[in-house]
Structure formats: structure tokens, C-alpha cells
Design an enzyme around this catalytic site. Sequence first.
Site, PDB file in Angstrom:
ATOM      1  N   PHE A 128       3.039   7.842   7.897  1.00 14.52           N
ATOM      2  CA  PHE A 128       2.301   6.585   7.753  1.00 14.52           C
ATOM      3  C   PHE A 128       3.102   5.704   6.809  1.00 14.52           C
ATOM      4  O   PHE A 128       3.221   6.008   5.620  1.00 14.52           O
ATOM      5  CB  PHE A 128       0.936   6.943   7.157  1.00 14.52           C
ATOM      6  CG  PHE A 128      -0.006   5.803   6.877  1.00 14.52           C
ATOM      7  CD1 PHE A 128      -0.833   5.298   7.874  1.00 14.52           C
ATOM      8  CD2 PHE A 128      -0.116   5.277   5.596  1.00 14.52           C
ATOM      9  CE1 PHE A 128      -1.750   4.275   7.596  1.00 14.52           C
ATOM     10  CE2 PHE A 128      -1.018   4.253   5.316  1.00 14.52           C
ATOM     11  CZ  PHE A 128      -1.834   3.757   6.321  1.00 14.52           C
ATOM     12  N   LEU A 130       3.349   2.454   5.021  1.00 10.99           N
ATOM     13  CA  LEU A 130       2.725   1.225   4.525  1.00 10.99           C
ATOM     14  C   LEU A 130       3.446   0.755   3.256  1.00 10.99           C
ATOM     15  O   LEU A 130       3.866  -0.396   3.151  1.00 10.99           O
ATOM     16  CB  LEU A 130       1.235   1.492   4.229  1.00 10.99           C
ATOM     17  CG  LEU A 130       0.440   0.343   3.596  1.00 10.99           C
ATOM     18  CD1 LEU A 130       0.281  -0.810   4.586  1.00 10.99           C
ATOM     19  CD2 LEU A 130      -0.959   0.823   3.164  1.00 10.99           C
ATOM     20  N   GLY A 134       8.573  -2.670  -3.406  1.00  9.28           N
ATOM     21  CA  GLY A 134       7.885  -3.615  -4.288  1.00  9.28           C
ATOM     22  C   GLY A 134       6.391  -3.729  -4.020  1.00  9.28           C
ATOM     23  O   GLY A 134       5.717  -4.569  -4.623  1.00  9.28           O
ATOM     24  N   GLY A 136       3.248  -1.122  -3.569  1.00 11.49           N
ATOM     25  CA  GLY A 136       2.562   0.165  -3.487  1.00 11.49           C
ATOM     26  C   GLY A 136       1.068  -0.047  -3.524  1.00 11.49           C
ATOM     27  O   GLY A 136       0.378   0.057  -2.511  1.00 11.49           O
ATOM     28  N   GLY A 247      -8.140   8.945   4.635  1.00 12.87           N
ATOM     29  CA  GLY A 247      -7.082   9.698   3.946  1.00 12.87           C
ATOM     30  C   GLY A 247      -7.518  10.144   2.560  1.00 12.87           C
ATOM     31  O   GLY A 247      -7.159  11.240   2.101  1.00 12.87           O
ATOM     32  N   GLY A 344      -1.889  30.491 -21.804  1.00  9.52           N
ATOM     33  CA  GLY A 344      -0.992  30.435 -22.962  1.00  9.52           C
ATOM     34  C   GLY A 344       0.455  30.269 -22.505  1.00  9.52           C
ATOM     35  O   GLY A 344       0.727  29.615 -21.501  1.00  9.52           O
ATOM     36  N   GLU A 368      -2.059   7.621  -1.897  1.00  6.58           N
ATOM     37  CA  GLU A 368      -3.212   7.112  -1.122  1.00  6.58           C
ATOM     38  C   GLU A 368      -4.193   6.335  -2.009  1.00  6.58           C
ATOM     39  O   GLU A 368      -5.411   6.389  -1.839  1.00  6.58           O
ATOM     40  CB  GLU A 368      -3.868   8.240  -0.324  1.00  6.58           C
ATOM     41  CG  GLU A 368      -2.847   8.847   0.643  1.00  6.58           C
ATOM     42  CD  GLU A 368      -3.405   9.640   1.779  1.00  6.58           C
ATOM     43  OE1 GLU A 368      -4.525   9.360   2.209  1.00  6.58           O
ATOM     44  OE2 GLU A 368      -2.690  10.535   2.245  1.00  6.58           O
TER      45      GLU A 368
HETATM   46  N1  CAA Z   1     -11.662  -1.114   5.637  1.00  5.96           N
HETATM   47  C1  CAA Z   1     -11.509  -2.174   6.454  1.00  5.96           C
HETATM   48  N2  CAA Z   1     -11.155  -3.410   6.002  1.00  5.96           N
HETATM   49  C2  CAA Z   1     -10.962  -3.555   4.689  1.00  5.96           C
HETATM   50  C3  CAA Z   1     -11.100  -2.506   3.781  1.00  5.96           C
HETATM   51  C4  CAA Z   1     -11.481  -1.236   4.296  1.00  5.96           C
HETATM   52  N3  CAA Z   1     -11.629  -0.182   3.502  1.00  5.96           N
HETATM   53  N4  CAA Z   1     -10.831  -2.946   2.530  1.00  5.96           N
HETATM   54  C5  CAA Z   1     -10.542  -4.255   2.654  1.00  5.96           C
HETATM   55  N5  CAA Z   1     -10.626  -4.621   3.956  1.00  5.96           N
HETATM   56  C6  CAA Z   1     -10.430  -5.969   4.509  1.00  5.96           C
HETATM   57  C7  CAA Z   1     -11.350  -6.978   3.823  1.00  5.96           C
HETATM   58  O1  CAA Z   1     -12.606  -7.026   4.441  1.00  5.96           O
HETATM   59  C8  CAA Z   1     -10.579  -8.272   3.973  1.00  5.96           C
HETATM   60  O2  CAA Z   1     -10.761  -8.744   5.279  1.00  5.96           O
HETATM   61  P1  CAA Z   1     -11.141 -10.321   5.574  1.00  5.96           P
HETATM   62  O3  CAA Z   1      -9.940 -11.125   5.243  1.00  5.96           O
HETATM   63  O4  CAA Z   1     -11.471 -10.354   7.031  1.00  5.96           O
HETATM   64  O5  CAA Z   1     -12.311 -10.647   4.686  1.00  5.96           O
HETATM   65  C9  CAA Z   1      -9.132  -7.811   3.884  1.00  5.96           C
HETATM   66  O6  CAA Z   1      -9.106  -6.415   4.212  1.00  5.96           O
HETATM   67  C10 CAA Z   1      -8.537  -8.003   2.511  1.00  5.96           C
HETATM   68  O7  CAA Z   1      -9.370  -7.347   1.601  1.00  5.96           O
HETATM   69  P2  CAA Z   1      -9.132  -7.473   0.014  1.00  5.96           P
HETATM   70  O8  CAA Z   1      -9.044  -8.930  -0.335  1.00  5.96           O
HETATM   71  O9  CAA Z   1     -10.161  -6.641  -0.654  1.00  5.96           O
HETATM   72  O10 CAA Z   1      -7.689  -6.825  -0.125  1.00  5.96           O
HETATM   73  P3  CAA Z   1      -6.744  -6.685  -1.394  1.00  5.96           P
HETATM   74  O11 CAA Z   1      -5.407  -7.156  -1.034  1.00  5.96           O
HETATM   75  O12 CAA Z   1      -7.411  -7.293  -2.600  1.00  5.96           O
HETATM   76  O13 CAA Z   1      -6.634  -5.096  -1.562  1.00  5.96           O
HETATM   77  C11 CAA Z   1      -7.120  -2.891  -2.404  1.00  5.96           C
HETATM   78  C12 CAA Z   1      -7.648  -4.259  -1.895  1.00  5.96           C
HETATM   79  C13 CAA Z   1      -8.311  -1.965  -2.338  1.00  5.96           C
HETATM   80  C14 CAA Z   1      -6.577  -2.982  -3.803  1.00  5.96           C
HETATM   81  C15 CAA Z   1      -6.010  -2.387  -1.440  1.00  5.96           C
HETATM   82  O14 CAA Z   1      -4.851  -3.150  -1.567  1.00  5.96           O
HETATM   83  C16 CAA Z   1      -5.645  -0.924  -1.656  1.00  5.96           C
HETATM   84  O15 CAA Z   1      -6.336  -0.022  -1.194  1.00  5.96           O
HETATM   85  N6  CAA Z   1      -4.489  -0.662  -2.344  1.00  5.96           N
HETATM   86  C17 CAA Z   1      -3.954   0.713  -2.451  1.00  5.96           C
HETATM   87  C18 CAA Z   1      -3.040   1.010  -1.311  1.00  5.96           C
HETATM   88  C19 CAA Z   1      -2.820   2.485  -1.088  1.00  5.96           C
HETATM   89  O16 CAA Z   1      -3.744   3.294  -1.153  1.00  5.96           O
HETATM   90  N7  CAA Z   1      -1.580   2.843  -0.777  1.00  5.96           N
HETATM   91  C20 CAA Z   1      -1.226   4.213  -0.472  1.00  5.96           C
HETATM   92  C21 CAA Z   1      -0.314   4.232   0.730  1.00  5.96           C
HETATM   93  S1  CAA Z   1      -0.173   5.734   1.634  1.00  5.96           S
HETATM   94  C22 CAA Z   1       0.588   6.843   0.622  1.00  5.96           C
HETATM   95  O17 CAA Z   1       0.142   7.071  -0.440  1.00  5.96           O
HETATM   96  C23 CAA Z   1       1.834   7.539   1.059  1.00  5.96           C
HETATM   97  C24 CAA Z   1       1.685   8.767   1.805  1.00  5.96           C
HETATM   98  O18 CAA Z   1       2.482   9.022   2.683  1.00  5.96           O
HETATM   99  C25 CAA Z   1       0.648   9.796   1.449  1.00  5.96           C
END
Ligand code: CAA
Length: 385
Positions: A128, A130, A134, A136, A247, A344, A368
Site C-alpha cells: 500500500f 501512500l 515529505g 507521512g 488497517g 532484569g 498506519e
Molecule cells: N474515511 C473516509 N473519508 C474520510 C476519512 C475516513 N476515515 N477521513 C477523512 N475523510 C474524508 C473527509 O470526509 C474529507 O472529505 P470531503 O472533502 O468530501 O469533506 C476528506 O477526506 C478530507 O478530510 P480531512 O480534512 O479530515 O483530511 P486531513 O487532510 O485533515 O487528514 C488525517 C486527516 C486524519 C490527519 C489524515 O491525514 C490521516 O489519517 N493521516 C495519517 C496517515 C496515515 O495513517 N499514514 C500511514 C500510511 S500506511 C503505513 O503506515 C505504511 C505501511 O505500509 C504499513
Amino acid sequence: MDYSKYWPNLDDSQKALMEQIYTFASEVVAPKASHHDETGDFPKEIIKQMGEMGLMGMMVDEKWGGSGLSTVTYAMAIEAISAACASTGVIMSVNNSLVCAPISLFGTDAQKEKYLRPLASGQKLGCFALSEPGHGSDPAGLKCRAEKVPGGYKINGSKNWITNGREADFCILFASLNPDLRHKAICAFIVDTQSKGFSVNKLENKLGITASSTASLFFDDLFVSDECLLGKENEGFKVAMGTLDGGRIGIAAQALGIAQSSIDQSKKFAMEREQFGAPIAKLQAIQFYIAEMRTRQQGARLLTWHAAMTKDQGLPYSQEAAMAKLSAAENCMWIATKAIQVHGGYGYTKEYAVERNFRDAKITEIYEGTSEIQKLVIAAAELKG
Ligand code: CAA
């Protein structure tokens, strides 16, 4: 070890499945965990066997080659495998939650036939993509570019921290048609990693989960056809966020497994190790650690199962998943730290699994979505009014 007392009300077939998974975890996965940790060798043979057991596409409909099981059963299975080897746990979790799940949810029948069936049956592995160098915690700002060309899209850019990135056959890749529009221009694609223009750039040398690869990927004029678009154009951010909700239940379960192993090792050591003329388990200081470890872990487990049950009921579960991950990860780190304290000096050596658990635990607070991101998700849901 009899874990059945921790299980919710399972029917006979679920119980039989869990017993089979625990037997596999203790007889096949656990004995090789320290070898995989030391060498960083990907547990290829184990993953192959897990595919044959139906563990790589647990929640996918049987129609598409999956096992058609609930999220609760999946969380219990991830916990069991992660207690034996956390690297194997995350390889399994990524394939199930971050790759099979979005194709099940957003894919067309043709995409399910071509990609989901081999992924769910364990013949192929997925990743996956994403996060970027710059971007995360803030994936809406991602810079990887998708440009429309006749018959599809041309992709240029890079990705970081991609679990299974070296071994994956298929990649769920997120790229933007216009980075200035942030989440409104992101698209999700399913990409064959053998495609021209797709390359694995670098592998991270990590503190823990060393047997799972963490790669950076590079795309140089990578062509993906229109048929590879997952979900609708410009709606990839919702695919990403919705996928990460699921996830997070998987990573919460992984943390529960690391915690379980830390508790099991601590109890065994405390009953065998003698100081002041008696096993240290007789000391109140040690009993307090064991009591708090179990209480913290069981609390996190109930949050995890509650998130899984909410998802299984088809209800919104973002906040539940974030609470489960926050609690399981933070408590896992606490438990892994105290497990070393119980041991220990021995716990500080590589002879004891608690040393590996301590290193593996840390990542659950990071990937995640960091613990801080989980708090943002929880607070946003709470303050919505
Ligand atoms: N499900 C569906 N839609 C969602 C959602 C969800 N859980 N959360 C937000 N959205 C939608 C919102 O409804 C909004 O849609 P509209 O424009 O239609 O209203 C849109 O997404 C934007 O929402 P936000 O303004 O809330 O988004 P944001 O940019 O402020 O981000 C955040 C919110 C929760 C901080 C998000 O950026 C986030 O989860 N960040 C962490 C990312 C992450 O977990 N990365 C890990 C990657 S994978 C990994 O770790 C590697 C691996 O291989 C294991």
C-alpha cells in the site's frame, strides 16, 4: 498456553480455526522468529503456508478466493501470528487490510478477478503506497503525480515506508492529478510491480520488525491503464482513509500479540527466576507489573474487538479503530518495557524474546497513523457535535 479464556463467544468452527492458527503460530512461526529477526530474511515459506491456510485474505468474500470471515476473527488471527512473530504479523496485516480490503470495497469485478483472487488466496502479495518522503502524517499533500494520457495515466514520483514493498506483486498506489488541490485530486490505482517504470529504490535498516521489508519506491513514467483506477478519479483520498480505518484494527491486533508474548514470557521467567530464596513471582513488585500488564492488554483487546464488531455490523468505525490502535499500541510499548524490567539484565539480551518484542512494539505507535494522529481522529469525531 490456553488462550481460549480471552476469546469472545466463539462458535465451534471459529474455536477450531483459532486452535489451528495458534498451533501453526507456536509450531511453525515462533521457532523461526528469532532467525528472521536476526537475518532480516523475509519469511517466504511461512507466508506461503499462511496463504494456503486462508490467512492472507481472511475477510474477502469466498467468491473471490478469500475466507469470508469476520473482522473479529481476523483481529484474533493477527494477534496470534504477531505473538509468535511481529514481522509476519505486519506482512499479513498489510495484505489483508491495506490491499485486499480496498479492492474488495472499491474494485470492479474485473479488478477483483485479476488482482483480488490471487492476493486473497496468497498466491500474490500486495503493498500500500501512500506515504512519501515529505508526506507521512499528511497524505493529502502528497506529491506523486498522475498525468492523464491516452488510455490511462502516467505516474512520476516516489513513496516511502512501504511495508512489503520489495516482495509485492501488486501495489495500491496513490497519486495526484493536481497536488495544489490536496485531497480533492488524489487517485488510487492498482499497479503490477513488474511494470516498466516501477522500481524499488531503497530498503530501510530498522529497529524492529526486521523481517518485513520497508521500501522506498520510485516511479519513472509508469503507465497505468484506465482499468487500473481503483474507485473514482479524484476520490483516492477516501479510498486511503477508509482503508486505513480497517488497517488500524489490524495494527491494534498486532500490538496485542506483541503484548501477549511479553506477558507470557514475563510470567514464565517470574516463576522460574529465584531471588531472595524464592521465585520472583512471589514478590509484590513483580505481581503488580503482571497485574497491570494483563489489565492494560485486556482493556486494549476489548477496544479492538469492539472496533472490529462495529465494522462487522457495517457501522461507521473510524473513531473506534483509532481508539483501539492508540490504546493497543501505547499499552503494548508499556508492557514490552515492563517485560524487560521483570527479566532484569536477561531481558536486555537477545537470548530472550522480550528484547525483540521491545524493538517490535515501537512501530505500532508509528505506522498506519502515529498515536498523535489517532488522537486527532478521535477528537475530531468527539467534537463533531
Ligand atoms: N474515511 C473516509 N473519508 C474520510 C476519512 C475516513 N476515515 N477521513 C477523512 N475523510 C474524508 C473527509 O470526509 C474529507 O472529505 P470531503 O472533502 O468530501 O469533506 C476528506 O477526506 C478530507 O478530510 P480531512 O480534512 O479530515 O483530511 P486531513 O487532510 O485533515 O487528514 C488525517 C486527516 C486524519 C490527519 C489524515 O491525514 C490521516 O489519517 N493521516 C495519517 C496517515 C496515515 O495513517 N499514514 C500511514 C500510511 S500506511 C503505513 O503506515 C505504511 C505501511 O505500509 C504499513
